[in-house]
Design a protein around this motif. Structure first.
Motif, PDB file in Angstrom:
ATOM      1  N   ARG A 271       0.825  -1.208   0.000  1.00 14.35           N
ATOM      2  CA  ARG A 271       0.000   0.000   0.000  1.00 14.35           C
ATOM      3  C   ARG A 271       0.859   1.258   0.000  1.00 14.35           C
ATOM      4  O   ARG A 271       0.635   2.189  -0.791  1.00 14.35           O
ATOM      5  CB  ARG A 271      -0.923   0.000   1.222  1.00 14.35           C
ATOM      6  CG  ARG A 271      -1.841   1.208   1.287  1.00 14.35           C
ATOM      7  CD  ARG A 271      -2.798   1.121   2.452  1.00 14.35           C
ATOM      8  NE  ARG A 271      -2.138   1.260   3.748  1.00 14.35           N
ATOM      9  CZ  ARG A 271      -2.765   1.258   4.925  1.00 14.35           C
ATOM     10  NH1 ARG A 271      -4.076   1.074   4.956  1.00 14.35           N
ATOM     11  NH2 ARG A 271      -2.100   1.401   6.054  1.00 14.35           N
TER      12      ARG A 271
ATOM     13  N   SER B 189       2.560   1.818  -3.360  1.00 11.94           N
ATOM     14  CA  SER B 189       1.591   2.204  -4.383  1.00 11.94           C
ATOM     15  C   SER B 189       1.171   3.659  -4.211  1.00 11.94           C
ATOM     16  O   SER B 189       1.067   4.405  -5.189  1.00 11.94           O
ATOM     17  CB  SER B 189       0.365   1.286  -4.313  1.00 11.94           C
ATOM     18  OG  SER B 189      -0.543   1.579  -5.356  1.00 11.94           O
ATOM     19  N   ILE B 190       0.971   4.079  -2.965  1.00 12.89           N
ATOM     20  CA  ILE B 190       0.595   5.474  -2.708  1.00 12.89           C
ATOM     21  C   ILE B 190       1.733   6.409  -3.100  1.00 12.89           C
ATOM     22  O   ILE B 190       1.509   7.469  -3.705  1.00 12.89           O
ATOM     23  CB  ILE B 190       0.207   5.654  -1.226  1.00 12.89           C
ATOM     24  CG1 ILE B 190      -1.103   4.917  -0.930  1.00 12.89           C
ATOM     25  CG2 ILE B 190       0.059   7.133  -0.880  1.00 12.89           C
ATOM     26  CD1 ILE B 190      -1.499   4.918   0.530  1.00 12.89           C
TER      27      ILE B 190
ATOM     28  N   TRP C 132       1.816   6.906  -6.934  1.00 11.88           N
ATOM     29  CA  TRP C 132       0.791   7.750  -7.533  1.00 11.88           C
ATOM     30  C   TRP C 132       0.775   9.172  -6.992  1.00 11.88           C
ATOM     31  O   TRP C 132      -0.005  10.013  -7.468  1.00 11.88           O
ATOM     32  CB  TRP C 132      -0.584   7.111  -7.356  1.00 11.88           C
ATOM     33  CG  TRP C 132      -0.795   5.935  -8.261  1.00 11.88           C
ATOM     34  CD1 TRP C 132      -0.760   4.606  -7.931  1.00 11.88           C
ATOM     35  CD2 TRP C 132      -1.046   5.977  -9.665  1.00 11.88           C
ATOM     36  NE1 TRP C 132      -0.977   3.818  -9.031  1.00 11.88           N
ATOM     37  CE2 TRP C 132      -1.153   4.634 -10.122  1.00 11.88           C
ATOM     38  CE3 TRP C 132      -1.186   7.004 -10.600  1.00 11.88           C
ATOM     39  CZ2 TRP C 132      -1.409   4.315 -11.451  1.00 11.88           C
ATOM     40  CZ3 TRP C 132      -1.432   6.683 -11.922  1.00 11.88           C
ATOM     41  CH2 TRP C 132      -1.548   5.353 -12.334  1.00 11.88           C
TER      42      TRP C 132
ATOM     43  N   TRP D  80      -2.795  13.881  -4.648  1.00 13.92           N
ATOM     44  CA  TRP D  80      -3.162  12.725  -5.482  1.00 13.92           C
ATOM     45  C   TRP D  80      -4.379  13.073  -6.328  1.00 13.92           C
ATOM     46  O   TRP D  80      -5.238  13.851  -5.896  1.00 13.92           O
ATOM     47  CB  TRP D  80      -3.500  11.503  -4.631  1.00 13.92           C
ATOM     48  CG  TRP D  80      -2.319  10.854  -3.993  1.00 13.92           C
ATOM     49  CD1 TRP D  80      -1.590   9.804  -4.467  1.00 13.92           C
ATOM     50  CD2 TRP D  80      -1.713  11.227  -2.743  1.00 13.92           C
ATOM     51  NE1 TRP D  80      -0.568   9.495  -3.603  1.00 13.92           N
ATOM     52  CE2 TRP D  80      -0.618  10.342  -2.527  1.00 13.92           C
ATOM     53  CE3 TRP D  80      -1.977  12.213  -1.793  1.00 13.92           C
ATOM     54  CZ2 TRP D  80       0.200  10.433  -1.409  1.00 13.92           C
ATOM     55  CZ3 TRP D  80      -1.161  12.311  -0.678  1.00 13.92           C
ATOM     56  CH2 TRP D  80      -0.091  11.429  -0.494  1.00 13.92           C
TER      57      TRP D  80
ATOM     58  N   ILE E 277      -6.563   6.407  -9.078  1.00  9.05           N
ATOM     59  CA  ILE E 277      -6.956   5.272  -8.248  1.00  9.05           C
ATOM     60  C   ILE E 277      -8.296   5.641  -7.617  1.00  9.05           C
ATOM     61  O   ILE E 277      -8.364   6.205  -6.526  1.00  9.05           O
ATOM     62  CB  ILE E 277      -5.907   4.959  -7.163  1.00  9.05           C
ATOM     63  CG1 ILE E 277      -4.537   4.732  -7.797  1.00  9.05           C
ATOM     64  CG2 ILE E 277      -6.315   3.734  -6.352  1.00  9.05           C
ATOM     65  CD1 ILE E 277      -4.465   3.557  -8.759  1.00  9.05           C
TER      66      ILE E 277
ATOM     67  N   TYR F 160      -5.068   0.611  -3.728  1.00  3.53           N
ATOM     68  CA  TYR F 160      -3.673   0.821  -3.337  1.00  3.53           C
ATOM     69  C   TYR F 160      -3.079  -0.440  -2.693  1.00  3.53           C
ATOM     70  O   TYR F 160      -1.853  -0.580  -2.623  1.00  3.53           O
ATOM     71  CB  TYR F 160      -3.557   1.979  -2.352  1.00  3.53           C
ATOM     72  CG  TYR F 160      -3.670   3.355  -2.969  1.00  3.53           C
ATOM     73  CD1 TYR F 160      -2.788   3.767  -3.964  1.00  3.53           C
ATOM     74  CD2 TYR F 160      -4.647   4.254  -2.537  1.00  3.53           C
ATOM     75  CE1 TYR F 160      -2.880   5.039  -4.516  1.00  3.53           C
ATOM     76  CE2 TYR F 160      -4.740   5.530  -3.092  1.00  3.53           C
ATOM     77  CZ  TYR F 160      -3.855   5.919  -4.070  1.00  3.53           C
ATOM     78  OH  TYR F 160      -3.949   7.184  -4.615  1.00  3.53           O
TER      79      TYR F 160
ATOM     80  N   GLU G 249      -4.874   9.085   1.723  1.00  2.18           N
ATOM     81  CA  GLU G 249      -3.528   8.618   1.366  1.00  2.18           C
ATOM     82  C   GLU G 249      -2.502   8.974   2.431  1.00  2.18           C
ATOM     83  O   GLU G 249      -1.673   8.147   2.822  1.00  2.18           O
ATOM     84  CB  GLU G 249      -3.094   9.205   0.012  1.00  2.18           C
ATOM     85  CG  GLU G 249      -3.712   8.521  -1.191  1.00  2.18           C
ATOM     86  CD  GLU G 249      -4.892   9.267  -1.773  1.00  2.18           C
ATOM     87  OE1 GLU G 249      -5.275   8.987  -2.916  1.00  2.18           O
ATOM     88  OE2 GLU G 249      -5.452  10.140  -1.050  1.00  2.18           O
TER      89      GLU G 249
END
Length: 500
Positions: free
Chosen positions: A185, A188-189, A192, A199, A203, A209, A240
């Motif tokens: 996670r 992935s955050i 992006w 963000w 997504i 995520y 996020e």
């Protein structure tokens, strides 16, 4: 909403003597489960002694001085103690200037910083050290700088003798090769996150995520790093950065902390001078520039600012320098909430899902989101107002007026039901059906008559759900029980807390 427990008693610990050596004071704050135990320190006579924000008391000349510790929770509770200062043989010499020796880290290793203090015979040369980013580097009480990531930090050294002198230096760090634990996670955050710290909606489902990105998704993320589609809509940015802090807490990966703090910086930057936040920043095309309560966008940000102020829910992990900024941001947010509360027939009511950032009037967003009273978003706004620990008369009245509106906007003896309907384009439908004894609210109410309002993509207001197209009936929440708990126990407890 968490119940705030205020301070009742403050006792300054230790004896009441002070020699020529500075003394670190501490205070016992009761009850032990008080929500905020921080205190502000002050002295009655700064010619006898001075005290720092952290409670370091320094005598300047012999005599007596009263030290006061005041609760920061708005309760007004104070504790004090009178100190006898003795053993001062001459006048205290205060620091006139501080200079930090220029330095850089090129090998990724800790570095001891040094200073030059004038005059050389200053009575108290003790300094406090702070860093602009604890994610990039931490610094000890005696100035040992420990790098965590490659980057640049600003280090500040501040006097504790009451002179108010300080110095800053920018230090470039390189050579850090530490490999930190990661989470799917968190990575992935990070992938992006836009270059500006926010963000976008790429997504759309935040839970995605938790799935490792594909090669194509990685390429897309890198190619869109500089996009300006960053938004607080649908929980973005706030969610996020909260998840990054949670993952930082479990991994101690400073990349996650640095990214979360970059997102907080974005939130501060995105806030209008009047206290509102746009739905998007910096892209303000279409309706993205409006002050956006829709889907609790601003409420989410305000709750985050509150957590920074209260140092809770993992926000205690971020740089302490964010706290005074969050206080200012939160207070400005309260101001704009009060200013945008809609007046109907001479009485304040609730809020629209979005307001023009200049006129502050209710505004149109998507074609089916007309200027209106919001029976949904207004609930979260009231809960934000109820966080204020010492509410002004205006805040108290705003809460009362909103609750009065919710009570007057109740819809009785109906509910909604999702059904299968092969005749409809979606194969299903949402219909209003009788439900004796049930109480619900509409998502929107007409500003002209305060009656439920419905609208399809044609932008034409309707008075019943059945009049709008099937796609909007099944694709939007038009009824709900959003205010139920608020106007019940929450409001009752809030009134009791403030003696109303």
């Amino acid at each position: 909403m968490d119940k705030e427990i205020q301070v009742k008693t403050i006792v300054i610990n230790g004896d009441n003597t002070l020699s020529g050596t500075p003394k670190q004071l501490t205070a016992t704050v009761l009850p032990t489960d008080a929500s905020q135990k921080e205190v502000t320190w002050s002295v009655s006579d700064s010619e006898i002694a001075v005290i720092t924000e952290t409670g370091l008391l320094t005598g300047l000349k012999n005599g007596t001085v009263k030290v006061t510790a005041t609760a920061k929770d708005g309760s007004g509770v104070k504790g004090d103690k009178t100190y006898t200062v003795s053993g001062i043989t001459g006048s205290a010499v205060l620091i006139q200037s501080i200079a930090i020796t220029a330095a850089a880290i090129t090998n990724g290793q800790p570095l001891q910083l040094t200073t030059q203090i004038t005059p050389a015979n200053a009575t108290n040369k003790t300094l406090t050290w702070t860093t602009s980013s604890q994610a990039i580097a931490t610094i000890s009480a005696d100035g040992l700088l420990t790098p965590k990531l490659n980057g640049t930090v600003t280090i500040t050294a501040t006097s504790t003798d009451g002179s108010g002198k300080s110095a800053q230096i920018e230090i470039i760090i390189s050579g850090v090769t530490t490999v930190y634990p990661t989470t799917v996670r968190g990575e992935s955050i990070l992938l992006w996150q836009r270059s500006n710290g926010g963000w976008g909606k790429t997504i759309a489902d935040l839970n995605d995520y938790n799935v490792a990105p594909t090669t194509e998704e990685k390429a897309a993320a890198l190619a869109t790093k500089n996009n300006t589609d960053t938004t607080i809509d649908n929980g973005h940015v706030v969610t996020e950065l909260r998840w990054l802090l949670a993952d930082y807490k479990t991994t101690q990966n400073p990349n996650y902390l640095a990214a979360a703090e970059k997102a907080i910086d974005w939130l501060f930057l995105a806030q209008y001078a009047n206290g509102g936040w746009p739905q998007y920043y910096p892209d303000k095309s279409s309706y993205r520039h409006q002050i956006t309560y829709n889907d609790n966008a601003i409420a989410n940000v305000m709750n985050l600012m509150w957590d920074i102020i209260k140092a809770k829910n993992n926000l205690e992990l971020v740089n302490p320098a964010y706290k005074p900024k969050a206080v200012t941001s939160f207070n400005k947010g309260i101001d704009i909430i009060l200013q945008t509360q809609i007046t109907y027939k001479g009485k304040k009511t609730v809020w629209c899902a979005q307001h023009d950032e200049v006129t502050l009037l209710p505004a149109l967003a998507r074609s089916y989101e007309l200027p209106s009273f919001s029976g949904s978003e207004s609930v979260a706004i009231v809960r934000i107002l109820m966080l204020v620990e010492q509410p002004s008369t205006a805040v108290k009245q705003a809460v009362k007026d909103a609750v009065d509106w919710f009570n007057g906007a109740k819809l009785f003896d109906i509910t909604t039901q999702k059904i299968t309907d092969a005749t409809q384009p979606s194969g299903q439908d949402v219909v209003v059906v009788p439900s004796p004894g049930n109480v619900i609210w509409a998502r929107f109410y007409d500003l002209t008559n305060n009656l439920p309002l419905f609208c399809g993509r044609d932008g034409i207001p309707k008075t019943t759900l059945a009049e709008i197209e099937n796609e909007r009936r099944v694709g939007y929440s038009w009824y709900g029980n959003w205010p139920s708990a608020l106007i019940g126990s929450e409001y009752t407890n809030w009134k009791a807390k403030h003696g109303l």
